[in-house]
Design a protein around this motif. Sequence first.
Motif, mmCIF file in Angstrom:
data_model
loop_
_atom_site.group_PDB
_atom_site.id
_atom_site.type_symbol
_atom_site.label_atom_id
_atom_site.label_comp_id
_atom_site.label_asym_id
_atom_site.label_seq_id
_atom_site.Cartn_x
_atom_site.Cartn_y
_atom_site.Cartn_z
ATOM 1 N N ASP A 27 0.889 -1.159 0.000
ATOM 2 C CA ASP A 27 0.000 0.000 0.000
ATOM 3 C C ASP A 27 0.928 1.210 0.000
ATOM 4 O OD1 ASP A 27 -2.054 1.816 0.358
ATOM 5 O OD2 ASP A 27 -2.517 1.191 2.405
ATOM 6 N N ASP A 83 0.931 4.469 -1.171
ATOM 7 C CA ASP A 83 0.671 5.907 -1.076
ATOM 8 C C ASP A 83 1.285 6.536 0.168
ATOM 9 O OD1 ASP A 83 -0.752 6.562 -3.471
ATOM 10 O OD2 ASP A 83 -2.476 5.490 -2.673
ATOM 11 N N ALA A 86 -0.556 2.347 -5.818
ATOM 12 C CA ALA A 86 -0.770 3.719 -5.367
ATOM 13 C C ALA A 86 -1.660 4.451 -6.358
ATOM 14 C CB ALA A 86 0.571 4.447 -5.238
ATOM 15 N N ASN A 87 -2.200 5.588 -5.921
ATOM 16 C CA ASN A 87 -3.006 6.383 -6.843
ATOM 17 C C ASN A 87 -2.195 7.509 -7.470
ATOM 18 O OD1 ASN A 87 -2.911 8.350 -4.870
ATOM 19 N ND2 ASN A 87 -4.990 7.970 -4.142
ATOM 20 N N GLN A 88 -0.888 7.393 -7.393
ATOM 21 C CA GLN A 88 0.012 8.332 -8.042
ATOM 22 C C GLN A 88 1.127 7.539 -8.719
ATOM 23 O OE1 GLN A 88 1.707 10.741 -4.968
ATOM 24 N NE2 GLN A 88 2.222 9.006 -3.713
ATOM 25 N N GLN A 100 -0.566 1.923 -10.843
ATOM 26 C CA GLN A 100 -1.224 3.172 -10.515
ATOM 27 C C GLN A 100 -2.723 2.983 -10.695
ATOM 28 O OE1 GLN A 100 0.153 6.622 -12.640
ATOM 29 N NE2 GLN A 100 -1.330 7.972 -11.656
ATOM 30 N N ALA A 139 -7.500 7.952 -8.912
ATOM 31 C CA ALA A 139 -7.655 8.661 -7.644
ATOM 32 C C ALA A 139 -8.995 8.290 -7.032
ATOM 33 C CB ALA A 139 -7.574 10.167 -7.868
ATOM 34 N N ALA A 181 -6.597 2.155 -4.076
ATOM 35 C CA ALA A 181 -5.419 1.294 -3.964
ATOM 36 C C ALA A 181 -5.728 0.087 -3.089
ATOM 37 C CB ALA A 181 -4.234 2.077 -3.403
#
Length: 156
Positions: A6, A8, A33-35, A49, A52, A57
């Motif tokens: 995880d 992020d 991650a969301n980035q 990725q 968002a 995630a």
Amino acid sequence: MQVLVDADACPVVIKEMLFRAARRAEVQVTLVANQYLRTPPSPYIKSIQVPAGIDAADARIVELVMSGDLVITADIPLAAAALDKGAQVLDPRGVWFTRENIQERLTMRDVMDQLRSAGIDTGGPAPFSARDSKAFASQLDRFLALHGARHRGTQQ
């Protein structure tokens, strides 16, 4: 066996340890991650990725995780879901989430959420420290040594 991260909120020092461990133990490490996450070139390391959004995630990790995998997270609901799927779950501070302690942690999380909703300042976690990093490294090494012994034993 794979390691799902995880990523992020995962400290950089923990990610770097995981990168070294992936190469050393030849185990797949996947950061979710969301980035965008930069990862070193390696057949054992990848990143995913996700869009968002709250818990995107986490949902992807739950989708990917299988029994025997290792999940790295401080997120208690994610830890509970991963445990339900038969994974082992390690906090970046080197603390294991287990079937024996997860319900208590979920309950405490809910209590703290209620206090914050009522306007009470509950503080936050202590800053990540060198001691946390050492505890994580120790637990990760133990896990990988145990997994490696099992893996070698099944191939002979």
